[in-house]
Design a protein around this motif. Sequence first.
Motif, PDB file in Angstrom:
ATOM      1  N   THR A   2       0.826  -1.206   0.000  1.00  0.00           N
ATOM      2  CA  THR A   2       0.000   0.000   0.000  1.00  0.00           C
ATOM      3  C   THR A   2       0.859   1.253   0.000  1.00  0.00           C
ATOM      4  OG1 THR A   2      -1.686  -1.215   1.243  1.00  0.00           O
ATOM      5  CG2 THR A   2      -1.893   1.177   1.177  1.00  0.00           C
ATOM      6  N   VAL A   3       1.903   1.262   0.807  1.00  0.00           N
ATOM      7  CA  VAL A   3       2.811   2.411   0.834  1.00  0.00           C
ATOM      8  C   VAL A   3       3.486   2.585  -0.520  1.00  0.00           C
ATOM      9  CG1 VAL A   3       4.916   3.332   1.881  1.00  0.00           C
ATOM     10  CG2 VAL A   3       3.183   2.269   3.314  1.00  0.00           C
ATOM     11  N   LEU A   4       3.907   1.480  -1.137  1.00  0.00           N
ATOM     12  CA  LEU A   4       4.529   1.543  -2.460  1.00  0.00           C
ATOM     13  C   LEU A   4       3.553   2.097  -3.498  1.00  0.00           C
ATOM     14  CD1 LEU A   4       6.832   0.880  -4.445  1.00  0.00           C
ATOM     15  CD2 LEU A   4       5.885  -1.439  -4.610  1.00  0.00           C
ATOM     16  N   ALA A   5       2.312   1.611  -3.480  1.00  0.00           N
ATOM     17  CA  ALA A   5       1.323   2.062  -4.458  1.00  0.00           C
ATOM     18  C   ALA A   5       1.012   3.544  -4.294  1.00  0.00           C
ATOM     19  CB  ALA A   5       0.049   1.235  -4.310  1.00  0.00           C
ATOM     20  N   ALA A   6       0.818   3.988  -3.041  1.00  0.00           N
ATOM     21  CA  ALA A   6       0.516   5.398  -2.806  1.00  0.00           C
ATOM     22  C   ALA A   6       1.688   6.287  -3.205  1.00  0.00           C
ATOM     23  CB  ALA A   6       0.160   5.619  -1.335  1.00  0.00           C
ATOM     24  N   THR A   7       2.909   5.830  -2.948  1.00  0.00           N
ATOM     25  CA  THR A   7       4.089   6.617  -3.304  1.00  0.00           C
ATOM     26  C   THR A   7       4.250   6.722  -4.816  1.00  0.00           C
ATOM     27  OG1 THR A   7       5.178   5.919  -1.256  1.00  0.00           O
ATOM     28  CG2 THR A   7       6.571   6.832  -2.985  1.00  0.00           C
ATOM     29  N   LEU A   8       4.080   5.608  -5.517  1.00  0.00           N
ATOM     30  CA  LEU A   8       4.175   5.634  -6.980  1.00  0.00           C
ATOM     31  C   LEU A   8       3.117   6.557  -7.583  1.00  0.00           C
ATOM     32  CD1 LEU A   8       4.801   1.868  -7.847  1.00  0.00           C
ATOM     33  CD2 LEU A   8       6.433   3.751  -8.021  1.00  0.00           C
ATOM     34  N   LEU A   9       1.902   6.494  -7.064  1.00  0.00           N
ATOM     35  CA  LEU A   9       0.832   7.341  -7.583  1.00  0.00           C
ATOM     36  C   LEU A   9       1.096   8.815  -7.298  1.00  0.00           C
ATOM     37  CD1 LEU A   9      -1.938   7.683  -8.884  1.00  0.00           C
ATOM     38  CD2 LEU A   9      -2.978   7.213  -6.653  1.00  0.00           C
ATOM     39  N   GLY A  10       1.506   9.118  -6.070  1.00  0.00           N
ATOM     40  CA  GLY A  10       1.774  10.511  -5.712  1.00  0.00           C
ATOM     41  C   GLY A  10       2.930  11.107  -6.484  1.00  0.00           C
ATOM     42  N   GLU A  11       4.023  10.351  -6.616  1.00  0.00           N
ATOM     43  CA  GLU A  11       5.170  10.862  -7.361  1.00  0.00           C
ATOM     44  C   GLU A  11       4.842  11.000  -8.847  1.00  0.00           C
ATOM     45  OE1 GLU A  11       8.391   8.263  -6.491  1.00  0.00           O
ATOM     46  OE2 GLU A  11       8.860   9.225  -4.560  1.00  0.00           O
ATOM     47  N   GLY A  12       4.017  10.098  -9.385  1.00  0.00           N
ATOM     48  CA  GLY A  12       3.628  10.231 -10.777  1.00  0.00           C
ATOM     49  C   GLY A  12       2.774  11.459 -11.024  1.00  0.00           C
ATOM     50  N   LEU A  13       1.838  11.729 -10.124  1.00  0.00           N
ATOM     51  CA  LEU A  13       1.036  12.941 -10.242  1.00  0.00           C
ATOM     52  C   LEU A  13       1.908  14.198 -10.118  1.00  0.00           C
ATOM     53  CD1 LEU A  13      -2.108  11.959  -8.140  1.00  0.00           C
ATOM     54  CD2 LEU A  13      -1.918  12.070 -10.620  1.00  0.00           C
ATOM     55  N   GLN A  14       2.902  14.119  -9.257  1.00  0.00           N
ATOM     56  CA  GLN A  14       3.816  15.255  -9.099  1.00  0.00           C
ATOM     57  C   GLN A  14       4.606  15.506 -10.369  1.00  0.00           C
ATOM     58  OE1 GLN A  14       6.859  14.747  -6.043  1.00  0.00           O
ATOM     59  NE2 GLN A  14       6.504  16.829  -5.351  1.00  0.00           N
ATOM     60  N   ARG A  15       5.109  14.460 -10.999  1.00  0.00           N
ATOM     61  CA  ARG A  15       5.844  14.625 -12.260  1.00  0.00           C
ATOM     62  C   ARG A  15       4.937  15.157 -13.351  1.00  0.00           C
ATOM     63  NH1 ARG A  15       8.004   9.593 -10.634  1.00  0.00           N
ATOM     64  NH2 ARG A  15       6.525   8.519 -12.000  1.00  0.00           N
ATOM     65  N   ARG A  16       3.711  14.661 -13.411  1.00  0.00           N
ATOM     66  CA  ARG A  16       2.770  15.108 -14.448  1.00  0.00           C
ATOM     67  C   ARG A  16       2.413  16.577 -14.244  1.00  0.00           C
ATOM     68  NH1 ARG A  16      -3.114  14.393 -15.409  1.00  0.00           N
ATOM     69  NH2 ARG A  16      -3.408  14.048 -17.640  1.00  0.00           N
ATOM     70  N   LEU A  17       2.246  16.982 -12.996  1.00  0.00           N
ATOM     71  CA  LEU A  17       1.918  18.381 -12.714  1.00  0.00           C
ATOM     72  C   LEU A  17       3.091  19.282 -13.089  1.00  0.00           C
ATOM     73  CD1 LEU A  17      -0.090  20.380 -11.437  1.00  0.00           C
ATOM     74  CD2 LEU A  17       1.018  19.948  -9.242  1.00  0.00           C
ATOM     75  N   ALA A  18       4.324  18.836 -12.776  1.00  0.00           N
ATOM     76  CA  ALA A  18       5.495  19.648 -13.109  1.00  0.00           C
ATOM     77  C   ALA A  18       5.683  19.745 -14.617  1.00  0.00           C
ATOM     78  CB  ALA A  18       6.736  19.039 -12.443  1.00  0.00           C
ATOM     79  N   ALA A  19       5.396  18.668 -15.353  1.00  0.00           N
ATOM     80  CA  ALA A  19       5.563  18.703 -16.811  1.00  0.00           C
ATOM     81  C   ALA A  19       4.533  19.594 -17.481  1.00  0.00           C
ATOM     82  CB  ALA A  19       5.465  17.282 -17.373  1.00  0.00           C
ATOM     83  N   ALA A  20       3.346  19.705 -16.864  1.00  0.00           N
ATOM     84  CA  ALA A  20       2.288  20.505 -17.462  1.00  0.00           C
ATOM     85  C   ALA A  20       2.344  21.962 -17.044  1.00  0.00           C
ATOM     86  CB  ALA A  20       0.922  19.922 -17.098  1.00  0.00           C
TER      87      ALA A  20
END
Length: 285
Positions: free
Chosen positions: A266-284
């Motif tokens: 669960t910690v791994l899944a939440a971290t992957l999702l949060g970091e992915g959203l962070q990268r997507r927000l920074a790219a946009a």
Amino acid sequence: MSRPRPPLDPATRAGAGLLALLLLATLAGPALLPDPAAIDLAHRLASPSAAHWLGTDELGRDLAARLAQGGRVSLLVAALTATLAALLGTLVGLLAGFRRGVVDAVLMRLTDAVMALPLLPLLIVLAAIDPARLGLAPGLTGSPVATIGWLAVIIALAGWTGVARLVRAATLSAAARDHVRAALALGAGPGRVMLRHVLPEVASPVVVATTLSIGQVILVESALSFLGLGIRPPLASWGAMLTGAMDLVWTTPLLALWPGLAIALTVLAATLLGEGLQRRLAAAA
């Protein structure tokens, strides 16, 4: 014109899929598994079988059913805590960044003071407080729902500071934009400007911070339950299951393996999702 947002990368999709799978497994548990509170001492510490998919614990309770119940409790605590911390941190950050001056100084010094306190000792002190002595009605302090709510509140009281600093920084940037200045010049009140013009600007970073905090909240709840200050029997949580397996870890390691693996995934899944959203927000951006 803002640039189009890139699609989610494979790691982010994997995190979202794993989190959805864990949530589905915990929600489907009651329909597919036995009663998690049913005690059967004649079959205690049984090995995995068709009747008990993951075996039984020291009281003969179905381990898979307990794991599903514990997942519902742990994920509910994480969701409530992350939401409360995000709301409190957003409120403090908005007021500090928009009002500035004395309000900013007081709120940020309060934020710094909370951040300076060691997290685990602070949570232990808060968890040791008896809600019944705070003047609450007896019906609001002894139920499982009240226990989950109280645990979410005390973790949120120690975990809102990161969101507050993030929102303050975003608010300072948003408040300097032309449309916000124009709204103030036309006579719009501070509350209306914050809600209509500033809050949408800081919503995306708050969502990312909230998603990233879910994994940390699960770890904190597990630590408190492991210390006997979190979820208490007969209600199960992954941390409480680890506590129950502590004395049997060398003879029956599966009792500790399954809840520990669930926490890690669960910690791994939440971290992957949060970091992915962070990268997507920074790219946009």
